[in-house]
Design an enzyme around this catalytic site. Structure first.
Site, PDB file in Angstrom:
ATOM      1  N   LEU A 123     -14.145  -6.139 -10.819  1.00  0.00           N
ATOM      2  CA  LEU A 123     -13.609  -5.849  -9.485  1.00  0.00           C
ATOM      3  C   LEU A 123     -13.324  -4.359  -9.354  1.00  0.00           C
ATOM      4  O   LEU A 123     -12.539  -3.800 -10.112  1.00  0.00           O
ATOM      5  CB  LEU A 123     -12.324  -6.648  -9.250  1.00  0.00           C
ATOM      6  CG  LEU A 123     -11.617  -6.404  -7.915  1.00  0.00           C
ATOM      7  CD1 LEU A 123     -12.468  -6.904  -6.755  1.00  0.00           C
ATOM      8  CD2 LEU A 123     -10.252  -7.084  -7.905  1.00  0.00           C
ATOM      9  N   HIS A 227      -1.991  -2.385 -16.416  1.00  0.00           N
ATOM     10  CA  HIS A 227      -1.970  -1.003 -15.955  1.00  0.00           C
ATOM     11  C   HIS A 227      -1.377  -0.973 -14.543  1.00  0.00           C
ATOM     12  O   HIS A 227      -1.617  -1.885 -13.746  1.00  0.00           O
ATOM     13  CB  HIS A 227      -3.407  -0.469 -15.947  1.00  0.00           C
ATOM     14  CG  HIS A 227      -3.517   0.998 -15.737  1.00  0.00           C
ATOM     15  ND1 HIS A 227      -3.433   1.571 -14.482  1.00  0.00           N
ATOM     16  CD2 HIS A 227      -3.714   2.024 -16.610  1.00  0.00           C
ATOM     17  CE1 HIS A 227      -3.574   2.876 -14.589  1.00  0.00           C
ATOM     18  NE2 HIS A 227      -3.746   3.178 -15.872  1.00  0.00           N
TER      19      HIS A 227
END
Length: 338
Positions: A123, A227
């Site tokens: 993605l 993250h």
């Protein structure tokens, strides 16, 4: 915007996107030969010429001018051609009544438990287009495709989320563990996994349980964490029914989240409807809409209204889907109702 299957003609745009991703997106390396091979396999998958073990349904997000600005994919199954590794985060308990000691030590166990599941991957949306419905369309369009072609996918869907790394691409987990077995930077290992060497690298990792107390404090702190750039994607998938069950990536310790395919909100809640063209209304909520085709799949997000077994959309939406009034569509609200 429209989500559609990738084509060979998209290769230059994919290379540009891959170069802008930075570290962390292992399944989209900026390698022309590898990407061309992947696009070729994706075209076979959409034509129905690939077994589930090899099926790689690669989609692009295209604007009305025909420019490719994003990419997403779903793999039919992982680990059926080569081993699929994760660490399972568990506990090792040591106890002695005589010494009045009871210790619970978080431990990493090498596992192949996620083998055979379908995987959301690759993605990425260009920074200039991260607005409006674009991100949700690009990610969630895959669920309508899965719902329409349920037989092509496993009973569970997983997603490996990008783990923690600093602005230089340095992973604390890799520095504390992987670097001891491979004298290379995390970014190089990250690239090698993307070009098909993950199983080979994983085979050289230690197979015995690893007590996390032997890792650095920084490494322990990032186990199972994503993250910061990935937090919106994680929240989106959690809202669709995905959850963290204790599996992490063997390189950066990012979480692998999972959901039963049939219980994913956009899969379970999608409906087959008849398309009607008109005025949805000012208060119409956004829907994901799929033209129910495989090789010529087109999925978009737009305001729509349910009316007696029909889905009312405006003419532009019908044009994007290349459909006419009376055609069949599969649709679901873009987001869960609160």
């Amino acid at each position: 915007m429209i989500v559609r299957p990738v084509r060979s003609a998209d290769l230059p745009a994919l290379i540009d996107l891959a170069r802008s991703t930075g570290a962390g997106l292992t399944t989209l390396p900026a390698n022309e030969e590898r990407l061309a091979h992947r696009v070729g396999w994706a075209e076979k998958a959409f034509r129905g010429e690939a077994e589930r073990a090899d099926a790689d349904y690669l989609f692009v997000l295209e604007d009305d001018a025909g420019k490719v600005v994003g990419i997403s994919a779903v793999a039919g199954a992982v680990g059926l051609r080569e081993p699929w590794y994760n660490y399972r985060v568990g506990l090792t308990v040591s106890a002695s009544q005589e010494l009045n000691i009871h210790r619970q030590v978080p431990t990493l166990f090498m596992a192949n438990d996620l083998t055979g599941n379908s995987e959301l991957c690759s993605l990425f949306l260009h920074a200039d287009h991260r607005s409006g419905l674009n991100g949700r369309l690009l990610s969630k369009a895959r669920f309508l495709f899965i719902a329409e072609f349920r037989e092509l996918f496993g009973d569970k869907v997983i997603a490996e989320m990008r783990g923690m790394s600093d602005e230089r691409g340095r992973s604390p987990f890799w520095e504390s563990l992987g670097r001891h077995f491979f004298k290379m930077e995390f970014s190089q290992a990250d690239y090698l996994t993307g070009v098909g060497n993950k199983a080979f690298i994983a085979e050289l990792m230690p197979k015995f349980p690893l007590y996390t107390c032997f890792l650095s404090e920084d490494a322990r702190a990032v186990i199972g964490r994503v993250h910061p750039d990935t937090e919106p994607a994680l929240a989106m998938l959690k809202a669709e029914g995905f959850s963290y069950q204790g599996y992490v990536d063997i390189f950066d310790a990012g979480p692998a989240i999972e959901a039963e395919t049939a219980k994913i909100r956009a899969v379970q809640g999608s409906q087959n409807l008849v398309l009607a063209i008109g005025t949805p209304g000012d208060d119409a909520e956004p829907f994901l809409v799929h033209n129910r085709k495989r090789q010529d799949c087109r999925i978009t997000a737009a305001p729509a209204r349910l009316a007696a077994g029909t889905l009312v959309v405006d003419p532009l939406t019908a044009k994007r889907l290349r459909l006419s009034a009376g055609d069949q569509v599969r649709a679901v609200t873009l987001s869960a109702h609160r």
